[in-house]
Design an enzyme around this catalytic site. Structure first.
Site, PDB file in Angstrom:
ATOM      1  N   HIS A 158       0.832  -1.209   0.000  1.00  0.00           N
ATOM      2  CA  HIS A 158       0.000   0.000   0.000  1.00  0.00           C
ATOM      3  C   HIS A 158       0.859   1.248   0.000  1.00  0.00           C
ATOM      4  O   HIS A 158       2.054   1.229   0.290  1.00  0.00           O
ATOM      5  CB  HIS A 158      -0.913   0.001   1.225  1.00  0.00           C
ATOM      6  CG  HIS A 158      -0.211   0.363   2.508  1.00  0.00           C
ATOM      7  ND1 HIS A 158      -0.134   1.657   2.962  1.00  0.00           N
ATOM      8  CD2 HIS A 158       0.449  -0.401   3.422  1.00  0.00           C
ATOM      9  CE1 HIS A 158       0.539   1.681   4.112  1.00  0.00           C
ATOM     10  NE2 HIS A 158       0.907   0.446   4.405  1.00  0.00           N
ATOM     11  N   CYS A 159       0.198   2.371  -0.320  1.00  0.00           N
ATOM     12  CA  CYS A 159       0.782   3.697  -0.141  1.00  0.00           C
ATOM     13  C   CYS A 159      -0.226   4.518   0.662  1.00  0.00           C
ATOM     14  O   CYS A 159      -0.811   3.984   1.607  1.00  0.00           O
ATOM     15  CB  CYS A 159       1.153   4.332  -1.483  1.00  0.00           C
ATOM     16  SG  CYS A 159      -0.174   4.376  -2.720  1.00  0.00           S
ATOM     17  N   SER A 160      -0.448   5.767   0.319  1.00  0.00           N
ATOM     18  CA  SER A 160      -1.411   6.566   1.081  1.00  0.00           C
ATOM     19  C   SER A 160      -2.828   6.427   0.539  1.00  0.00           C
ATOM     20  O   SER A 160      -3.743   6.039   1.258  1.00  0.00           O
ATOM     21  CB  SER A 160      -1.001   8.050   1.090  1.00  0.00           C
ATOM     22  OG  SER A 160       0.141   8.235   1.907  1.00  0.00           O
ATOM     23  N   THR A 166       0.846   2.265  -5.453  1.00  0.00           N
ATOM     24  CA  THR A 166       0.243   0.944  -5.329  1.00  0.00           C
ATOM     25  C   THR A 166      -0.352   0.491  -6.657  1.00  0.00           C
ATOM     26  O   THR A 166      -0.276  -0.694  -7.012  1.00  0.00           O
ATOM     27  CB  THR A 166      -0.837   0.965  -4.236  1.00  0.00           C
ATOM     28  OG1 THR A 166      -0.209   1.276  -2.983  1.00  0.00           O
ATOM     29  CG2 THR A 166      -1.569  -0.358  -4.125  1.00  0.00           C
TER      30      THR A 166
END
Length: 265
Positions: A158-160, A166
């Site tokens: 994941h990222c933000s 992602t």
């Protein structure tokens, strides 16, 4: 541990992490199917609500791969499932195009210079080109593929917002598995249905930037053109997707074989 999947009434696995989803279920060009319950993609996992922890722990996650920058991770640390390994895996250097946009928005003069007059769209194209060629990104995405192929599962990366860093990671894995381009793009675009929290956050950041909201909308959504830009850069620099995997990422044929053995029915 057996894997238990929960789906909320709004169709999301987790209402508190709306872009958390399984990359399984896609059909490949050869007629095989990507296994479900092994690899998940997500937005940031700091927001997993207490009432959803039972479901979260029930997925049997044994690896978290966090693409966020040190600043992002430090400000909003992940909720890590019981027994899971946490790995911070950089896919952007500190000076990369997508690594400092929050700071840019905080300075009205810089915000107008970078994001005004169609700048936000140009910014996004630059982000995707860097995800293909930047040395930090190449190391990070190689690690993702190796962890997906050889490390314990289930894995979530994941990222933000779960849409760009992602999104490219998910596209890589699905293409390596032989999923056809139109289905890779369709999976990528699903993120647009799950960005309400990101939009609220971006609107708060944009206050005082001197920009109209319309100037920033290109950064709050994914577009097929962004993914196409990355793939065109792959062909331009490496000659082909296979060349990118072997020469750019440095992923071995054995790792690709192992990924397919693990993730395809």
């Amino acid at each position: 541990m057996g894997i238990v999947t929960f789906v909320t009434s709004d169709g999301f696995i987790f209402s508190s992490a709306p872009n958390f989803r399984d990359i399984g279920g896609h059909r490949t060009a050869s007629g095989r199917t990507v296994r479900s319950g092994l690899i998940f993609r997500s937005d940031a996992l700091h927001s997993v609500a207490d009432e959803e922890l039972v479901a979260y722990n029930g997925l049997g996650i044994r690896q978290i791969v966090d693409f966020r920058t040190p600043h992002e991770r430090g400000r909003l640390p992940d909720v890590t499932p019981e027994g899971a390994e946490y790995a911070a895996v950089a896919v952007q250097g500190s000076k990369a195009a997508g690594a400092n946009f929050a700071d840019l928005l905080a300075d009205p003069e810089q915000a107008r210079a970078v994001f005004g007059g169609g700048g936000a769209e140009r910014f996004m194209f630059a982000v995707y080109e860097e995800l293909v060629t930047d040395a930090v990104a190449l190391r990070g995405y190689r690690e993702l593929i190796e962890r997906a192929a050889e490390g314990p599962t289930a894995l979530v990366f994941h990222c933000s917002a779960g849409k760009d860093r992602t999104g490219w990671g998910a596209a890589l894995i699905l293409r390596l598995l032989g999923v056809e381009h139109e289905h890779v793009v369709a999976d990528y675009l699903v993120s647009n249905e799950r960005q309400a929290a990101t939009e609220m956050w971006m609107r708060r950041l944009a206050v005082g930037s001197g920009l109209d909201w319309a100037d920033l909308v290109p950064m709050t959504r994914v577009r097929a053109e962004y993914l196409d830009t990355a793939l065109a850069r792959v062909d331009e620099v490496y000659g082909s997707f296979d060349g990118y995997v072997a020469e750019g990422l440095g992923v071995s044929g054995r790792t690709v074989e192992r990924l397919r053995e693990r993730l395809l029915n």
